[in-house]
Design a protein around this motif. Sequence first.
Motif, PDB file in Angstrom:
ATOM      1  N   LEU A  13      11.020 -19.367  -4.331  1.00 27.37           N
ATOM      2  CA  LEU A  13      10.962 -17.915  -4.232  1.00 27.37           C
ATOM      3  C   LEU A  13      10.414 -17.497  -2.870  1.00 27.37           C
ATOM      4  O   LEU A  13       9.503 -18.138  -2.335  1.00 27.37           O
ATOM      5  CB  LEU A  13      10.064 -17.325  -5.326  1.00 27.37           C
ATOM      6  N   VAL A  14      10.977 -16.427  -2.335  1.00 25.01           N
ATOM      7  CA  VAL A  14      10.432 -15.796  -1.133  1.00 25.01           C
ATOM      8  C   VAL A  14       9.985 -14.394  -1.531  1.00 25.01           C
ATOM      9  O   VAL A  14      10.778 -13.586  -2.015  1.00 25.01           O
ATOM     10  CB  VAL A  14      11.465 -15.715   0.000  1.00 25.01           C
ATOM     11  N   ILE A  15       8.701 -14.115  -1.335  1.00 24.23           N
ATOM     12  CA  ILE A  15       8.105 -12.866  -1.785  1.00 24.23           C
ATOM     13  C   ILE A  15       7.556 -12.104  -0.578  1.00 24.23           C
ATOM     14  O   ILE A  15       6.716 -12.631   0.155  1.00 24.23           O
ATOM     15  CB  ILE A  15       6.953 -13.133  -2.785  1.00 24.23           C
ATOM     16  N   PRO A  16       8.006 -10.871  -0.365  1.00 27.80           N
ATOM     17  CA  PRO A  16       7.465 -10.085   0.755  1.00 27.80           C
ATOM     18  C   PRO A  16       6.102  -9.484   0.420  1.00 27.80           C
ATOM     19  O   PRO A  16       5.866  -9.034  -0.703  1.00 27.80           O
ATOM     20  CB  PRO A  16       8.511  -8.986   0.946  1.00 27.80           C
ATOM     21  N   LEU A  17       5.218  -9.491   1.392  1.00 27.92           N
ATOM     22  CA  LEU A  17       3.908  -8.859   1.279  1.00 27.92           C
ATOM     23  C   LEU A  17       3.792  -7.786   2.352  1.00 27.92           C
ATOM     24  O   LEU A  17       4.296  -7.962   3.465  1.00 27.92           O
ATOM     25  CB  LEU A  17       2.777  -9.873   1.484  1.00 27.92           C
ATOM     26  N   THR A  18       3.135  -6.687   2.035  1.00 26.20           N
ATOM     27  CA  THR A  18       2.828  -5.682   3.054  1.00 26.20           C
ATOM     28  C   THR A  18       1.329  -5.493   3.111  1.00 26.20           C
ATOM     29  O   THR A  18       0.657  -5.437   2.074  1.00 26.20           O
ATOM     30  CB  THR A  18       3.512  -4.333   2.753  1.00 26.20           C
ATOM     31  N   VAL A  19       0.811  -5.403   4.332  1.00 28.61           N
ATOM     32  CA  VAL A  19      -0.626  -5.307   4.557  1.00 28.61           C
ATOM     33  C   VAL A  19      -0.923  -3.991   5.272  1.00 28.61           C
ATOM     34  O   VAL A  19      -0.329  -3.694   6.315  1.00 28.61           O
ATOM     35  CB  VAL A  19      -1.144  -6.481   5.405  1.00 28.61           C
ATOM     36  N   ASN A  20      -1.844  -3.213   4.701  1.00 29.24           N
ATOM     37  CA  ASN A  20      -2.242  -1.937   5.307  1.00 29.24           C
ATOM     38  C   ASN A  20      -3.752  -1.801   5.315  1.00 29.24           C
ATOM     39  O   ASN A  20      -4.457  -2.448   4.537  1.00 29.24           O
ATOM     40  CB  ASN A  20      -1.617  -0.761   4.552  1.00 29.24           C
ATOM     41  N   ASP A  21      -4.235  -0.921   6.198  1.00 30.31           N
ATOM     42  CA  ASP A  21      -5.669  -0.653   6.286  1.00 30.31           C
ATOM     43  C   ASP A  21      -5.986   0.821   6.057  1.00 30.31           C
ATOM     44  O   ASP A  21      -6.991   1.145   5.451  1.00 30.31           O
ATOM     45  CB  ASP A  21      -6.203  -1.097   7.647  1.00 30.31           C
ATOM     46  N   ALA A  22      -5.125   1.722   6.565  1.00 33.06           N
ATOM     47  CA  ALA A  22      -5.320   3.165   6.370  1.00 33.06           C
ATOM     48  C   ALA A  22      -3.947   3.814   6.206  1.00 33.06           C
ATOM     49  O   ALA A  22      -3.426   3.885   5.102  1.00 33.06           O
ATOM     50  CB  ALA A  22      -6.101   3.765   7.537  1.00 33.06           C
ATOM     51  N   GLU A  23      -3.330   4.288   7.314  1.00 32.46           N
ATOM     52  CA  GLU A  23      -1.959   4.811   7.297  1.00 32.46           C
ATOM     53  C   GLU A  23      -1.732   5.785   6.129  1.00 32.46           C
ATOM     54  O   GLU A  23      -0.856   5.589   5.288  1.00 32.46           O
ATOM     55  CB  GLU A  23      -0.931   3.655   7.220  1.00 32.46           C
ATOM     56  N   TYR A  24      -2.511   6.854   6.093  1.00 32.67           N
ATOM     57  CA  TYR A  24      -2.471   7.781   4.959  1.00 32.67           C
ATOM     58  C   TYR A  24      -1.229   8.667   4.930  1.00 32.67           C
ATOM     59  O   TYR A  24      -0.988   9.354   3.941  1.00 32.67           O
ATOM     60  CB  TYR A  24      -3.744   8.632   4.944  1.00 32.67           C
ATOM     61  N   ASP A  25      -0.434   8.647   5.995  1.00 30.29           N
ATOM     62  CA  ASP A  25       0.820   9.404   6.011  1.00 30.29           C
ATOM     63  C   ASP A  25       2.025   8.548   5.636  1.00 30.29           C
ATOM     64  O   ASP A  25       3.159   9.004   5.717  1.00 30.29           O
ATOM     65  CB  ASP A  25       1.040  10.019   7.406  1.00 30.29           C
ATOM     66  N   ASN A  26       1.783   7.316   5.247  1.00 31.84           N
ATOM     67  CA  ASN A  26       2.869   6.412   4.884  1.00 31.84           C
ATOM     68  C   ASN A  26       3.619   6.883   3.643  1.00 31.84           C
ATOM     69  O   ASN A  26       3.088   7.629   2.813  1.00 31.84           O
ATOM     70  CB  ASN A  26       2.316   5.013   4.593  1.00 31.84           C
ATOM     71  N   ALA A  27       4.851   6.410   3.489  1.00 34.02           N
ATOM     72  CA  ALA A  27       5.571   6.583   2.227  1.00 34.02           C
ATOM     73  C   ALA A  27       4.767   5.949   1.107  1.00 34.02           C
ATOM     74  O   ALA A  27       3.971   5.024   1.331  1.00 34.02           O
ATOM     75  CB  ALA A  27       6.955   5.946   2.315  1.00 34.02           C
TER      76      ALA A  27
END
Length: 407
Positions: free
Chosen positions: A81-95
């Motif tokens: 399996l290949v699983i995508p991960l997303t890493v964020n710290d703040a970015e409060y205007d993100n989708a």
Amino acid sequence: MKNKAGNDRSGCDVHTYEVGNDNYIERVRLYDQHSFKDMDWPDTEDGEYARAYLEPMMQQGAESFMSNVETTMLLARIDDLVIPLTVNDAEYDNAYVCSPYTHYVSYAKQELSMLEKPVLEKGLSALLSLIGWGMKRSQINKVVHVNNWLLSTNLYPAMSGEQAECLLAVVQERYPEHVIVFRSLCSGLHPDLTARLTEVGCRLIPSRQIYLYQANDPNFGNSKSRWLLKRDYELLAKHEYEFVSEVEMTDADIPRIVELYKRLYLEKYSYHNPQFTERFIAAAMASGTLRLYGLRKEGRLDAVMGYFCRNGIMTTPLFGYDTAVSQSVGLYRMLSACLIKQARKNGHLLHESAGAAQFKRNRGAVADFEYSAVYERHLPWGRRWCWMLLDRLLNRIGVPLMRRMKL
């Protein structure tokens, strides 16, 4: 759980875990934008799909494909399996697909109008503003999302509960100051995942009410729902629309596809949804990561949908139509009927996401709830309280309210 960590020759992290009494061994590799070029992509249908969809985003950045998404992407290889991960710290205007703040505060404020109770809406809006202020102070967006394809619905491959637990442990070790979230989980669709993640300490926090259509069952639905679908489909001939596939679309259709999605998902619903770019559509057409279909009349594309299937489930992250066309024409009804017909043809259960609740119920869809499995036990109380609050508010008040109002 025992952990042995090291590095492989490509320089990416390699973790070996021994889980439970059965000595179940998992090897997990995490790849970033530099090391992913050395990945040994699995020679499977899911592996080929993952490479076609994720490799361009790793190379060019997610922002090139979704203009309101700013995140760091990683890839986890576990077994085949290949699983995508997303890493964020703040970015409060993100989708909302990678911003819990957007999901539970910004988007929720917009949806208050669905209650059609001005006094209640005003009070809840003020409450959300207060909670949102506290959430920012507690860094609610300092989060890693597991299996995040940056779509409204993240379909899961055939992942076991043990594999999910192993991924959770690896991510916690790599990002000890981040909350870890598995989005788009439904107990009816993912019983093993939800059970195991709950056992190891995750909170199941409701995200939205969704609708499932058993298109894989030819006898599903009652006579009324079947009659409505038949009537909806007959509108194509009545209004002289042609149902076309991606084979009959060209690059010249790409700006129109983006526009149609924008008119429905962004202008009518919310700009907090992923804002697909022309590059995203072009990549989907070229790679087949989304199966595109549309309604065309006199050479003009007036409606479009893009779906994909995984592990027996089908969903449509791309769906839009020309809202300037009179509602009496029934573009939404036609496109929805075509979608269900495609699901029946594929023999898949259709995940119809959220929204248009009564419309979907009338045509046989069954309501269920989607959750995020949230792991925050390794963090101090000042980081955890907002998740504990969401857990209590949404499970004790939000879910009963949505059930009662059939949203």
